[in-house]
Design a protein around this motif. Structure first.
Motif, PDB file in Angstrom:
ATOM      1  N   ASP A 122      13.080  36.079 -34.419  1.00  0.00           N
ATOM      2  CA  ASP A 122      12.858  34.690 -34.737  1.00  0.00           C
ATOM      3  C   ASP A 122      12.476  34.724 -36.238  1.00  0.00           C
ATOM      4  O   ASP A 122      12.368  33.436 -36.788  1.00  0.00           O
ATOM      5  CB  ASP A 122      12.093  34.046 -33.813  1.00  0.00           C
ATOM      6  N   ASN A 126      16.694  39.123 -42.122  1.00  0.00           N
ATOM      7  CA  ASN A 126      17.833  40.318 -42.294  1.00  0.00           C
ATOM      8  C   ASN A 126      17.919  40.635 -43.809  1.00  0.00           C
ATOM      9  O   ASN A 126      19.104  40.779 -44.408  1.00  0.00           O
ATOM     10  CB  ASN A 126      19.071  39.620 -41.905  1.00  0.00           C
ATOM     11  N   MET A 147      23.902  38.400 -30.305  1.00  0.00           N
ATOM     12  CA  MET A 147      22.647  38.237 -29.794  1.00  0.00           C
ATOM     13  C   MET A 147      22.378  37.163 -29.241  1.00  0.00           C
ATOM     14  O   MET A 147      21.117  36.561 -29.321  1.00  0.00           O
ATOM     15  CB  MET A 147      21.584  38.776 -31.076  1.00  0.00           C
ATOM     16  N   SER A 148      23.194  36.220 -28.960  1.00  0.00           N
ATOM     17  CA  SER A 148      23.018  34.788 -28.379  1.00  0.00           C
ATOM     18  C   SER A 148      22.198  35.072 -27.041  1.00  0.00           C
ATOM     19  O   SER A 148      22.587  35.810 -26.452  1.00  0.00           O
ATOM     20  CB  SER A 148      24.128  33.797 -28.150  1.00  0.00           C
ATOM     21  N   THR A 149      21.196  34.260 -26.914  1.00  0.00           N
ATOM     22  CA  THR A 149      20.210  34.310 -25.567  1.00  0.00           C
ATOM     23  C   THR A 149      20.180  32.621 -25.053  1.00  0.00           C
ATOM     24  O   THR A 149      20.391  31.823 -25.940  1.00  0.00           O
ATOM     25  CB  THR A 149      19.024  34.812 -25.920  1.00  0.00           C
ATOM     26  N   ARG A 152      13.940  31.916 -25.302  1.00  0.00           N
ATOM     27  CA  ARG A 152      13.575  32.626 -26.310  1.00  0.00           C
ATOM     28  C   ARG A 152      12.205  33.234 -25.928  1.00  0.00           C
ATOM     29  O   ARG A 152      11.951  33.360 -24.704  1.00  0.00           O
ATOM     30  CB  ARG A 152      13.064  31.495 -27.343  1.00  0.00           C
TER      31      ARG A 152
ATOM     32  N   ALA B 112      17.432  31.955 -37.588  1.00  0.00           N
ATOM     33  CA  ALA B 112      16.067  32.198 -37.095  1.00  0.00           C
ATOM     34  C   ALA B 112      15.207  31.023 -37.342  1.00  0.00           C
ATOM     35  O   ALA B 112      14.313  30.883 -36.511  1.00  0.00           O
ATOM     36  CB  ALA B 112      15.431  33.269 -37.881  1.00  0.00           C
ATOM     37  N   SER B 115      15.595  28.544 -34.203  1.00  0.00           N
ATOM     38  CA  SER B 115      15.126  29.068 -32.846  1.00  0.00           C
ATOM     39  C   SER B 115      13.383  29.297 -33.070  1.00  0.00           C
ATOM     40  O   SER B 115      12.885  28.865 -31.981  1.00  0.00           O
ATOM     41  CB  SER B 115      15.465  30.552 -32.772  1.00  0.00           C
ATOM     42  N   TYR B 139      20.343  30.024 -28.254  1.00  0.00           N
ATOM     43  CA  TYR B 139      19.747  30.644 -29.359  1.00  0.00           C
ATOM     44  C   TYR B 139      20.697  31.756 -29.971  1.00  0.00           C
ATOM     45  O   TYR B 139      20.988  32.413 -29.166  1.00  0.00           O
ATOM     46  CB  TYR B 139      18.282  31.132 -29.032  1.00  0.00           C
ATOM     47  N   VAL B 140      20.953  31.318 -31.253  1.00  0.00           N
ATOM     48  CA  VAL B 140      21.988  32.227 -32.056  1.00  0.00           C
ATOM     49  C   VAL B 140      20.936  32.849 -33.060  1.00  0.00           C
ATOM     50  O   VAL B 140      20.519  32.399 -33.926  1.00  0.00           O
ATOM     51  CB  VAL B 140      22.845  31.653 -32.726  1.00  0.00           C
ATOM     52  N   ALA B 141      20.648  34.077 -32.752  1.00  0.00           N
ATOM     53  CA  ALA B 141      20.053  35.123 -33.848  1.00  0.00           C
ATOM     54  C   ALA B 141      20.726  35.328 -34.953  1.00  0.00           C
ATOM     55  O   ALA B 141      21.831  35.364 -35.009  1.00  0.00           O
ATOM     56  CB  ALA B 141      19.485  36.183 -33.094  1.00  0.00           C
ATOM     57  N   GLY B 142      20.050  35.597 -36.050  1.00  0.00           N
ATOM     58  CA  GLY B 142      20.483  35.919 -37.352  1.00  0.00           C
ATOM     59  C   GLY B 142      20.178  35.159 -38.395  1.00  0.00           C
ATOM     60  O   GLY B 142      19.583  34.148 -38.345  1.00  0.00           O
ATOM     61  N   CYS B 143      20.276  35.394 -39.667  1.00  0.00           N
ATOM     62  CA  CYS B 143      19.512  34.741 -40.834  1.00  0.00           C
ATOM     63  C   CYS B 143      20.230  35.070 -42.153  1.00  0.00           C
ATOM     64  O   CYS B 143      20.172  35.575 -42.871  1.00  0.00           O
ATOM     65  CB  CYS B 143      18.044  35.245 -41.201  1.00  0.00           C
TER      66      CYS B 143
END
Lengths: 195, 219
Positions: A122, A126, A147-149, A152, B112, B115, B139-143
């Motif tokens: 979170d 990157n 990587m969707s969840t 959290r 990010a 989230s 929640y979609v991860a990544g930035c």
């Protein structure tokens, strides 16, 4: 003449329709370099990526969340390359890496291996600084973006087990970098044996 | 709709009837149609919005999933894509927009920042996660997440909707659903008098989801 415009528009649509087949024909060979692939450059016709069925190939330097490189031992144990020097966590702009060093349970002396390694996805932006600065090539940037969840919290904080990936995986996703690093290592080893 | 999607897998049917008759449940048909006509709300907060725009454009084409109409009005939208950094100044408006959306409504926290605050987690002006204020579904991860990652998030949301059961769902129950109190602009944002209601809305028990998404965690 009235009404001609609509036919012009329809002709453009029809041209794109045929161009799609033409482009598919021209790019029919497999194993083309990424930049020559259908839909990458100068492609005519429709170029929608049908995502869940067809995933666009990531360029080598594409980065999402880092992963830890390990060499698989004989009994399937993971020998992480990480020596828990902590450079990655110091250099991380968002301070999202948490490491503790392993200690010998008998003597209490530190062992160059991570006891705990956490990355908070979170927070991670990157940037790839950790991979850039790691002197042991132990942390690298992953290509996996799915990587969707639904929740959290704990699922977004990756531990050592979740971050670990074998060397073969690294060689697969970043072949050019891997070859360069291996060549460099081999040259270094040769130098030390000669000296 | 493919035959396998329509038929309830538990019901045993003779092979010769499979192409002619479908035995299904109301849940299944209803959720299928609902999940394939999600209309996202059109608003972007930061750099993630650029990726969202790219997802809607012809290269990745959201309309393949029935989501092509980005509605500029919350009254016509089903899913809110919180794309970007949620600042303390923006969060009252986001909660207000969420309250104005008609039910059923879903929220995707993209990237990010949405989230969990991202690089600005301890910042003075950024909210550490939009889920502190409104209930988030995916929640979609990544930035920022790439368009394909956002599509993966939307597919994850579709799978969640397909796993829903009408009598269990909050918006089909009797009684009114209380609106989430809009945060007051200021350093604290929370009105402590409303904290019970806010916590009950944002920290809801996890829904039971049937489908397991590859690569993602299920509830």
């Amino acid at each position: 003449m009235n009404g001609l415009g609509i036919f012009k528009g329809l002709l453009i649509t029809l041209k794109h329709f045929f161009d799609t087949y033409l482009a598919d024909f021209l790019h029919r060979q497999k194993n083309l370099p990424l930049e020559d692939k259908r839909g990458m450059v100068d492609s005519s016709g429709l170029f929608t990526v049908q995502y869940p069925e067809e995933v666009i190939e990531s360029p080598e330097e594409f980065r999402v969340v880092p992963f830890l490189v390990y060499e698989a031992g004989e009994n399937g144990e993971r020998n992480y390359r990480c020596t828990s020097c902590g450079i990655c966590s110091k250099v991380c702009p968002t301070q999202c890496i948490y490491i503790t060093r392993k200690k010998d349970p008998e003597t209490g002396k530190p062992i160059p291996s991570p006891e705990a390694f956490y990355i908070d996805t979170d927070k991670c932006m990157n940037c790839g600084f950790c991979a850039e600065f790691c002197p042991f090539d132990a942390i690298k940037m992953n290509h996996d973006f799915e990587m969707s969840t639904y929740v959290r919290g704990e699922t977004h904080i990756f531990n050592k087990e979740k971050l670990g990936k074998p060397v073969e995986y690294y060689a697969k996703i970043r072949p050019v970098n891997y070859a360069l690093e291996e060549a460099e290592k081999a040259a270094k080893a040769e130098k030390t044996t000669a000296a | 709709m493919a035959e396998n999607d329509l038929n309830k897998p538990e019901i045993d049917m003779p092979a010769e009837l499979r192409q002619q008759i479908a035995v299904t449940t109301l849940d299944r048909i209803y959720n299928w149609s609902r999940s394939n006509s999600l209309w996202p709300m059109m608003f972007g907060l930061a750099c993630c919005a650029i990726e969202m725009i790219c997802t809607a454009a012809s290269r990745y084409d959201l309309s393949r999933f029935g989501m092509e109409v980005m509605r500029p009005s919350p009254r016509q939208a089903d899913v809110m894509i919180v794309s970007g950094t949620v600042t303390k100044k923006m969060v009252p408006q986001i909660v207000r927009l969420y309250n104005q959306m008609s039910e059923p409504k879903y929220v995707i926290a993209m990237g990010a920042c949405a989230s969990g605050g991202g690089p600005f987690k301890e910042g003075y002006n950024v909210v550490p996660g939009v889920d502190k204020f409104i209930p988030v579904d995916v929640y979609v991860a990544g930035c920022p997440p790439t368009p394909q990652a956002l599509l993966h998030g939307l597919i994850t949301l579709q799978k969640k909707i397909e796993g829903e059961h009408i009598p269990n769902t909050r918006w089909y129950k009797k009684g009114e659903v209380e609106a989430i109190p809009v945060p007051i602009l200021g350093p604290d944002l929370f009105d402590p008098r409303n904290s019970e209601l806010i916590n009950s809305e944002t920290h809801k028990p996890l829904p039971v989801v049937e489908t397991i998404v590859e690569g993602g965690e299920t509830a």
